[in-house]
Design a protein around this motif. Structure first.
Motif, PDB file in Angstrom:
ATOM      1  N   SER A  88      54.162  29.146  41.440  1.00 25.97           N
ATOM      2  CA  SER A  88      53.215  28.099  41.850  1.00 25.97           C
ATOM      3  C   SER A  88      53.583  27.508  43.212  1.00 25.97           C
ATOM      4  O   SER A  88      52.703  27.218  44.028  1.00 25.97           O
ATOM      5  CB  SER A  88      53.201  26.962  40.826  1.00 25.97           C
ATOM      6  N   ARG A  92      51.343  27.704  46.986  1.00 28.52           N
ATOM      7  CA  ARG A  92      50.970  26.634  47.928  1.00 28.52           C
ATOM      8  C   ARG A  92      51.304  27.045  49.358  1.00 28.52           C
ATOM      9  O   ARG A  92      50.595  26.724  50.298  1.00 28.52           O
ATOM     10  CB  ARG A  92      51.695  25.322  47.586  1.00 28.52           C
ATOM     11  N   SER A 130      45.340  21.639  43.169  1.00 28.76           N
ATOM     12  CA  SER A 130      46.460  22.191  42.395  1.00 28.76           C
ATOM     13  C   SER A 130      47.392  21.076  41.920  1.00 28.76           C
ATOM     14  O   SER A 130      47.889  21.098  40.801  1.00 28.76           O
ATOM     15  CB  SER A 130      47.256  23.180  43.244  1.00 28.76           C
ATOM     16  N   ARG A 154      38.815  30.201  45.525  1.00 25.73           N
ATOM     17  CA  ARG A 154      39.061  29.809  46.930  1.00 25.73           C
ATOM     18  C   ARG A 154      39.472  31.031  47.747  1.00 25.73           C
ATOM     19  O   ARG A 154      39.000  31.235  48.869  1.00 25.73           O
ATOM     20  CB  ARG A 154      40.172  28.753  47.012  1.00 25.73           C
ATOM     21  N   ARG A 197      38.565  17.293  38.060  1.00 29.35           N
ATOM     22  CA  ARG A 197      39.931  17.189  37.506  1.00 29.35           C
ATOM     23  C   ARG A 197      40.385  15.732  37.394  1.00 29.35           C
ATOM     24  O   ARG A 197      41.006  15.343  36.408  1.00 29.35           O
ATOM     25  CB  ARG A 197      40.904  17.996  38.370  1.00 29.35           C
TER      26      ARG A 197
HETATM   27  C1  LIG Z   1      34.626  45.977  55.283  1.00 34.60           C
HETATM   28  C2  LIG Z   1      34.958  44.725  54.638  1.00 34.60           C
HETATM   29  C3  LIG Z   1      36.323  44.258  54.814  1.00 34.60           C
HETATM   30  C4  LIG Z   1      36.746  43.561  53.617  1.00 34.60           C
HETATM   31  C5  LIG Z   1      38.138  43.193  53.698  1.00 34.60           C
HETATM   32  C6  LIG Z   1      38.715  42.951  52.377  1.00 34.60           C
HETATM   33  C7  LIG Z   1      38.107  41.832  51.639  1.00 34.60           C
HETATM   34  C8  LIG Z   1      39.118  41.209  50.769  1.00 34.60           C
HETATM   35  C9  LIG Z   1      38.548  40.976  49.492  1.00 34.60           C
HETATM   36  C10 LIG Z   1      39.079  40.391  48.519  1.00 34.60           C
HETATM   37  C11 LIG Z   1      40.430  39.937  48.416  1.00 34.60           C
HETATM   38  C12 LIG Z   1      40.462  39.003  47.297  1.00 34.60           C
HETATM   39  C13 LIG Z   1      41.803  38.898  46.794  1.00 34.60           C
HETATM   40  C14 LIG Z   1      41.934  37.719  45.906  1.00 34.60           C
HETATM   41  C15 LIG Z   1      42.976  37.957  44.928  1.00 34.60           C
HETATM   42  C16 LIG Z   1      43.345  36.726  44.245  1.00 34.60           C
HETATM   43  C17 LIG Z   1      44.446  37.054  43.382  1.00 34.60           C
HETATM   44  C18 LIG Z   1      45.219  35.852  43.066  1.00 34.60           C
HETATM   45  O1  LIG Z   1      46.132  35.510  43.716  1.00 34.60           O
HETATM   46  O2  LIG Z   1      44.839  35.216  41.985  1.00 34.60           O
HETATM   47  C19 LIG Z   1      45.759  34.278  41.518  1.00 34.60           C
HETATM   48  C20 LIG Z   1      45.140  33.703  40.324  1.00 34.60           C
HETATM   49  C21 LIG Z   1      45.944  32.608  39.665  1.00 34.60           C
HETATM   50  O3  LIG Z   1      47.254  32.994  39.433  1.00 34.60           O
HETATM   51  P1  LIG Z   1      48.393  31.916  38.994  1.00 34.60           P
HETATM   52  O4  LIG Z   1      48.277  31.586  37.528  1.00 34.60           O
HETATM   53  O5  LIG Z   1      49.681  32.413  39.503  1.00 34.60           O
HETATM   54  O6  LIG Z   1      48.011  30.662  39.815  1.00 34.60           O
HETATM   55  C22 LIG Z   1      47.940  29.317  39.364  1.00 34.60           C
HETATM   56  C23 LIG Z   1      46.552  28.823  39.739  1.00 34.60           C
HETATM   57  O7  LIG Z   1      46.211  29.438  40.944  1.00 34.60           O
HETATM   58  C24 LIG Z   1      46.427  27.318  39.875  1.00 34.60           C
HETATM   59  O8  LIG Z   1      45.356  27.131  40.755  1.00 34.60           O
HETATM   60  P2  LIG Z   1      44.519  25.808  40.982  1.00 34.60           P
HETATM   61  O9  LIG Z   1      45.072  24.761  40.087  1.00 34.60           O
HETATM   62  O10 LIG Z   1      44.738  25.522  42.411  1.00 34.60           O
HETATM   63  O11 LIG Z   1      43.086  26.129  40.707  1.00 34.60           O
HETATM   64  C25 LIG Z   1      47.642  26.615  40.428  1.00 34.60           C
HETATM   65  O12 LIG Z   1      47.517  25.307  40.079  1.00 34.60           O
HETATM   66  C26 LIG Z   1      48.936  27.121  39.861  1.00 34.60           C
HETATM   67  O13 LIG Z   1      49.981  26.490  40.520  1.00 34.60           O
HETATM   68  C27 LIG Z   1      49.032  28.609  40.072  1.00 34.60           C
HETATM   69  O14 LIG Z   1      50.261  29.085  39.616  1.00 34.60           O
HETATM   70  O15 LIG Z   1      44.929  34.789  39.444  1.00 34.60           O
HETATM   71  C28 LIG Z   1      43.727  34.842  38.905  1.00 34.60           C
HETATM   72  O16 LIG Z   1      43.002  33.924  38.942  1.00 34.60           O
HETATM   73  C29 LIG Z   1      43.352  36.087  38.216  1.00 34.60           C
HETATM   74  C30 LIG Z   1      42.033  36.572  38.672  1.00 34.60           C
HETATM   75  C31 LIG Z   1      42.122  37.286  39.993  1.00 34.60           C
HETATM   76  C32 LIG Z   1      40.802  37.698  40.416  1.00 34.60           C
HETATM   77  C33 LIG Z   1      40.857  38.514  41.661  1.00 34.60           C
HETATM   78  C34 LIG Z   1      39.469  38.913  41.919  1.00 34.60           C
HETATM   79  C35 LIG Z   1      39.333  39.799  43.106  1.00 34.60           C
HETATM   80  C36 LIG Z   1      37.914  40.118  43.026  1.00 34.60           C
HETATM   81  C37 LIG Z   1      37.187  40.679  43.878  1.00 34.60           C
HETATM   82  C38 LIG Z   1      37.615  41.241  45.087  1.00 34.60           C
HETATM   83  C39 LIG Z   1      36.338  41.471  45.784  1.00 34.60           C
HETATM   84  C40 LIG Z   1      36.462  42.616  46.650  1.00 34.60           C
HETATM   85  C41 LIG Z   1      35.277  42.737  47.498  1.00 34.60           C
HETATM   86  C42 LIG Z   1      35.690  43.510  48.654  1.00 34.60           C
HETATM   87  C43 LIG Z   1      34.540  43.936  49.418  1.00 34.60           C
HETATM   88  C44 LIG Z   1      35.033  44.808  50.482  1.00 34.60           C
HETATM   89  C45 LIG Z   1      34.102  45.830  50.858  1.00 34.60           C
END
Ligand SMILES: CCCCCCCC/C=C\CCCCCCCC(=O)OC[C@H](COP(=O)(O)O[C@@H]1[C@H](O)[C@H](OP(=O)(O)O)[C@@H](O)[C@H](O)[C@H]1O)OC(=O)CCCCCCC/C=C\CCCCCCCC
Ligand SMILES: Nc1ccn([C@@H]2O[C@H](COP(=O)(O)O)[C@@H](O)[C@H]2O)c(=O)n1
Ligand SMILES: [Mg+2]
Ligand SMILES: [Mg+2]
Length: 222
Positions: A88, A92, A130, A154, A197
């Motif tokens: 976590s 940040r 967060s 985000r 929240r």
């Molecule tokens: C020609 C085009 C060029 C395109 C370039 C590329 C584009 C890039 C596209 C996408 C990249 C997206 C990547 C995002 C990945 C996110 C992964 C991630 O880190 O998820 C973390 C999250 C949470 O994990 P934690 O439990 O460790 O985190 C806690 C939480 O975050 C709390 O948050 P808050 O309170 O702030 O709300 C914190 O409090 C806490 O401290 C923290 O520990 O994991 C997840 O949520 C799991 C789900 C991940 C979902 C990933 C989805 C990616 C989906 C689609 C990608 C789309 C691609 C499209 C590309 C198109 C290109 C042609």
């Protein structure tokens, strides 16, 4: 929402890779640290120069480490409090680098005061969103709300828009409008999430305090 619906899919996809890293003797902490370093490098080297495509490619390569580290810890049966804290805390740092890199662009050659302010708001509000959960949980509340825009949202909204906006440099017309739109969405979404929240913590805190007042420790209800 993504945390709820996409996590299971990514767990299935990333489990073999996590298992491979374990066989190679890599630790979850090493993955957490390397992933954060990669995200920071991608954001702070490329974004301030307006290299949104390559910056996003580098960040995307490393950002999934945040799903791999926990996966490895669970496979090893070694999920720890230290790991949760490290994960976590470094989230940040990574978020600070992504929105900090964009801020440096708008404060410099991107030269746009309004978008600079919006990006700073995205950075600050994301950290506060967060914090609300972490602080609420630290005072013993369940904080039973995730809200409209969590960290995964985000990141996905900002990174997808950044990556596509970067194609402007390769000659795709008008596509750079995506980044300002995404930043506004993240800013408004984070503000809404913050309110959701805070309202939840206020209600849960009031209920917990009222419960303590009516049933004093070791005593009967008054
Ligand atoms: C020609 C085009 C060029 C395109 C370039 C590329 C584009 C890039 C596209 C996408 C990249 C997206 C990547 C995002 C990945 C996110 C992964 C991630 O880190 O998820 C973390 C999250 C949470 O994990 P934690 O439990 O460790 O985190 C806690 C939480 O975050 C709390 O948050 P808050 O309170 O702030 O709300 C914190 O409090 C806490 O401290 C923290 O520990 O994991 C997840 O949520 C799991 C789900 C991940 C979902 C990933 C989805 C990616 C989906 C689609 C990608 C789309 C691609 C499209 C590309 C198109 C290109 C042609
Ligand atoms: N170095 C680490 C990183 C994470 N953990 C554990 O995984 C949980 C987070 O899971 P993600 O799928 O969101 O990465 C975290 O709460 C820790 O329990 C760990 O032990 N060591
Ligand atoms: Mg993680
Ligand atoms: Mg994390």
């Amino acid at each position: 929402m993504l945390n709820k619906y996409a996590r299971a899919f990514f767990t299935r996809v990333l489990t073999p890779f996590a298992a491979l890293l374990i066989r190679l003797g890599v630790s979850p902490d090493a993955v957490t640290l390397t992933g954060t370093a990669g995200v920071c490098a991608g954001a702070l080297v490329f974004y301030p120069r307006g290299e949104f495509f390559w910056g996003t490619v580098v960040i995307t390569l490393f950002v999934f480490s945040d799903l791999v580290d926990g996966n490895m810890a669970r496979q090893l049966g070694r999920s720890s409090r230290w790991g949760a804290f490290l994960d976590s805390t470094l989230d940040r740092v990574a978020d600070g680098a992504i929105f900090g890199g964009l801020t440096l662009w708008y404060a410099g050659r991107g030269d746009d005061n309004v978008l600079c302010a919006v990006t700073i708001f995205c950075l600050a509000s994301g950290q506060v969103v967060s914090y609300t959960k972490a602080r609420g949980e630290s005072i013993g509340l369940p904080v039973n709300v995730n809200g409209l825009v969590e960290r995964a949202e985000r990141l996905v909204i900002s990174l997808v828009a950044c990556g596509f906006s970067g194609l402007h440099k390769f000659g795709v017309p008008h596509i750079d409008i995506l980044l300002p739109i995404a930043l506004w969405i993240v800013a408004v979404g984070s503000a809404v999430t913050l309110v959701q929240r805070v309202v939840t913590v206020r209600r849960e805190a009031a209920e917990a305090d009222a419960g303590e007042r009516t049933v004093p420790q070791g005593g009967e209800a008054r």
